[in-house]
Motif scaffolding. Structure first.
Motif, PDB file in Angstrom:
ATOM      1  N   TRP A 114      -0.908 -12.105   4.073  1.00 37.20           N
ATOM      2  CA  TRP A 114       0.434 -11.579   3.843  1.00 37.20           C
ATOM      3  C   TRP A 114       1.032 -12.140   2.565  1.00 37.20           C
ATOM      4  N   THR A 115       1.758 -11.292   1.864  1.00 31.83           N
ATOM      5  CA  THR A 115       2.578 -11.708   0.725  1.00 31.83           C
ATOM      6  C   THR A 115       4.023 -11.583   1.169  1.00 31.83           C
ATOM      7  N   VAL A 116       4.832 -12.594   0.849  1.00 31.60           N
ATOM      8  CA  VAL A 116       6.229 -12.620   1.274  1.00 31.60           C
ATOM      9  C   VAL A 116       7.107 -12.964   0.080  1.00 31.60           C
ATOM     10  N   VAL A 117       8.204 -12.233  -0.082  1.00 31.93           N
ATOM     11  CA  VAL A 117       9.230 -12.578  -1.056  1.00 31.93           C
ATOM     12  C   VAL A 117      10.576 -12.562  -0.334  1.00 31.93           C
ATOM     13  N   ALA A 118      11.545 -13.271  -0.896  1.00 30.92           N
ATOM     14  CA  ALA A 118      12.872 -13.326  -0.278  1.00 30.92           C
ATOM     15  C   ALA A 118      13.931 -12.897  -1.279  1.00 30.92           C
ATOM     16  N   ASP A 119      14.937 -12.241  -0.752  1.00 34.87           N
ATOM     17  CA  ASP A 119      16.136 -11.884  -1.508  1.00 34.87           C
ATOM     18  C   ASP A 119      17.299 -12.357  -0.648  1.00 34.87           C
ATOM     19  N   GLY A 120      17.778 -13.586  -0.912  1.00 32.27           N
ATOM     20  CA  GLY A 120      18.774 -14.189  -0.036  1.00 32.27           C
ATOM     21  C   GLY A 120      18.143 -14.477   1.306  1.00 32.27           C
ATOM     22  N   ASP A 121      18.762 -13.959   2.390  1.00 31.58           N
ATOM     23  CA  ASP A 121      18.191 -14.191   3.720  1.00 31.58           C
ATOM     24  C   ASP A 121      17.324 -13.026   4.196  1.00 31.58           C
ATOM     25  N   ARG A 122      17.042 -12.074   3.302  1.00 37.45           N
ATOM     26  CA  ARG A 122      16.172 -10.939   3.638  1.00 37.45           C
ATOM     27  C   ARG A 122      14.773 -11.211   3.098  1.00 37.45           C
ATOM     28  N   ALA A 175       0.828  -1.208   0.000  1.00 40.58           N
ATOM     29  CA  ALA A 175       0.000   0.000   0.000  1.00 40.58           C
ATOM     30  C   ALA A 175       0.863   1.259   0.000  1.00 40.58           C
ATOM     31  N   PHE A 176       2.071   1.160   0.529  1.00 33.83           N
ATOM     32  CA  PHE A 176       3.029   2.262   0.550  1.00 33.83           C
ATOM     33  C   PHE A 176       4.423   1.650   0.648  1.00 33.83           C
ATOM     34  N   THR A 177       5.423   2.425   0.341  1.00 30.23           N
ATOM     35  CA  THR A 177       6.798   1.924   0.425  1.00 30.23           C
ATOM     36  C   THR A 177       7.657   2.933   1.191  1.00 30.23           C
ATOM     37  N   PRO A 178       8.099   2.541   2.382  1.00 28.00           N
ATOM     38  CA  PRO A 178       8.970   3.437   3.143  1.00 28.00           C
ATOM     39  C   PRO A 178      10.331   3.555   2.471  1.00 28.00           C
ATOM     40  N   GLY A 179      11.139   4.475   2.919  1.00 32.43           N
ATOM     41  CA  GLY A 179      12.437   4.733   2.304  1.00 32.43           C
ATOM     42  C   GLY A 179      13.365   3.536   2.261  1.00 32.43           C
ATOM     43  N   TRP A 180      13.240   2.603   3.175  1.00 25.85           N
ATOM     44  CA  TRP A 180      14.121   1.438   3.200  1.00 25.85           C
ATOM     45  C   TRP A 180      13.649   0.315   2.283  1.00 25.85           C
ATOM     46  N   TRP A 181      12.448   0.430   1.740  1.00 27.01           N
ATOM     47  CA  TRP A 181      11.920  -0.609   0.841  1.00 27.01           C
ATOM     48  C   TRP A 181      12.751  -0.604  -0.448  1.00 27.01           C
ATOM     49  N   PRO A 182      13.081  -1.772  -0.986  1.00 26.65           N
ATOM     50  CA  PRO A 182      13.929  -1.810  -2.188  1.00 26.65           C
ATOM     51  C   PRO A 182      13.290  -1.086  -3.371  1.00 26.65           C
ATOM     52  N   ALA A 183      14.109  -0.354  -4.105  1.00 27.15           N
ATOM     53  CA  ALA A 183      13.631   0.365  -5.290  1.00 27.15           C
ATOM     54  C   ALA A 183      13.540  -0.567  -6.496  1.00 27.15           C
ATOM     55  N   GLU A 184      14.355  -1.616  -6.498  1.00 26.95           N
ATOM     56  CA  GLU A 184      14.372  -2.529  -7.636  1.00 26.95           C
ATOM     57  C   GLU A 184      13.153  -3.448  -7.640  1.00 26.95           C
ATOM     58  N   GLN A 185      12.954  -4.100  -8.759  1.00 28.20           N
ATOM     59  CA  GLN A 185      11.848  -5.046  -8.933  1.00 28.20           C
ATOM     60  C   GLN A 185      11.932  -6.152  -7.889  1.00 28.20           C
ATOM     61  N   LEU A 186      10.816  -6.456  -7.249  1.00 29.23           N
ATOM     62  CA  LEU A 186      10.769  -7.538  -6.270  1.00 29.23           C
ATOM     63  C   LEU A 186      10.692  -8.883  -6.986  1.00 29.23           C
ATOM     64  N   PRO A 187      11.157  -9.945  -6.347  1.00 28.15           N
ATOM     65  CA  PRO A 187      11.027 -11.274  -6.957  1.00 28.15           C
ATOM     66  C   PRO A 187       9.559 -11.597  -7.253  1.00 28.15           C
ATOM     67  N   ALA A 188       9.334 -12.308  -8.335  1.00 23.32           N
ATOM     68  CA  ALA A 188       7.962 -12.660  -8.726  1.00 23.32           C
ATOM     69  C   ALA A 188       7.423 -13.823  -7.906  1.00 23.32           C
ATOM     70  N   ASP A 189       8.297 -14.702  -7.441  1.00 18.92           N
ATOM     71  CA  ASP A 189       7.877 -15.863  -6.666  1.00 18.92           C
ATOM     72  C   ASP A 189       8.118 -15.639  -5.185  1.00 18.92           C
ATOM     73  N   GLY A 190       7.211 -16.163  -4.386  1.00 12.13           N
ATOM     74  CA  GLY A 190       7.335 -16.018  -2.946  1.00 12.13           C
ATOM     75  C   GLY A 190       6.361 -16.934  -2.243  1.00 12.13           C
ATOM     76  N   TRP A 191       5.682 -16.384  -1.247  1.00  2.74           N
ATOM     77  CA  TRP A 191       4.747 -17.159  -0.443  1.00  2.74           C
ATOM     78  C   TRP A 191       3.496 -16.341  -0.179  1.00  2.74           C
ATOM     79  N   ALA A 192       2.402 -17.028  -0.055  1.00  2.00           N
ATOM     80  CA  ALA A 192       1.156 -16.446   0.426  1.00  2.00           C
ATOM     81  C   ALA A 192       0.951 -17.011   1.825  1.00  2.00           C
ATOM     82  N   CYS A 193       0.842 -16.130   2.797  1.00  2.00           N
ATOM     83  CA  CYS A 193       0.702 -16.525   4.201  1.00  2.00           C
ATOM     84  C   CYS A 193      -0.538 -15.837   4.755  1.00  2.00           C
ATOM     85  N   GLY A 194      -1.696 -16.421   4.500  1.00  2.00           N
ATOM     86  CA  GLY A 194      -2.940 -15.761   4.883  1.00  2.00           C
ATOM     87  C   GLY A 194      -3.085 -14.476   4.097  1.00  2.00           C
TER      88      GLY A 194
END
Length: 130
Positions: free
Chosen positions: A117-125, A96-115
């Protein structure tokens, strides 16, 4: 009839009120960082931490908009997600919004649906949004 000096003074004093709280540095977004899950669970934001955050989570960022709604999070974890309700899925929607620390680059297309919540990973982040 007001003097010519009163009107400019009234305008100068009223302008910040008309501009809203942001003119005073207030915003509707709460953004906090916690070093560990334990510290996050001891905080006023404890109810905002979903079960998917693992015990080994570090550098937990929690940001939510108190007026418009929406929440984003990030954390690092070597162990990964802990919620059994998570399933692999394509990332859906956008935050809904992106704070200053949110990555500017494209997020991964694959991740998880957790109720809700939407979750994506970039390495261990991990990046999380509702």
């Amino acid at each position: 009839m007001p003097s010519r000096r009163v009107l400019p003074v009234v305008l100068v004093l009223a302008l910040p009120l008309l501009a809203g709280c942001q003119s005073f540095g207030f915003t509707s977004v709460s953004d906090t960082m916690y070093p560990t899950l334990e510290k996050a669970q001891e905080s006023a934001d404890a109810a905002k931490i979903p079960q998917l955050v693992p015990d080994d989570a570090r550098s937990i960022r929690v940001a939510y908009d108190t007026e418009e709604g929406g929440q984003v999070m990030s954390f690092t974890s070597a162990g990964g997600l802990t919620d059994d309700g998570c399933r692999e899925a394509r990332a859906s929607g956008e935050p809904a919004f992106t704070p200053g620390w949110w990555p500017a680059e494209q997020l991964p297309a694959d991740g998880w649906a957790c109720g809700d919540w939407t979750v994506v990973a970039d390495g261990d982040r991990y990046l999380v949004w509702d």
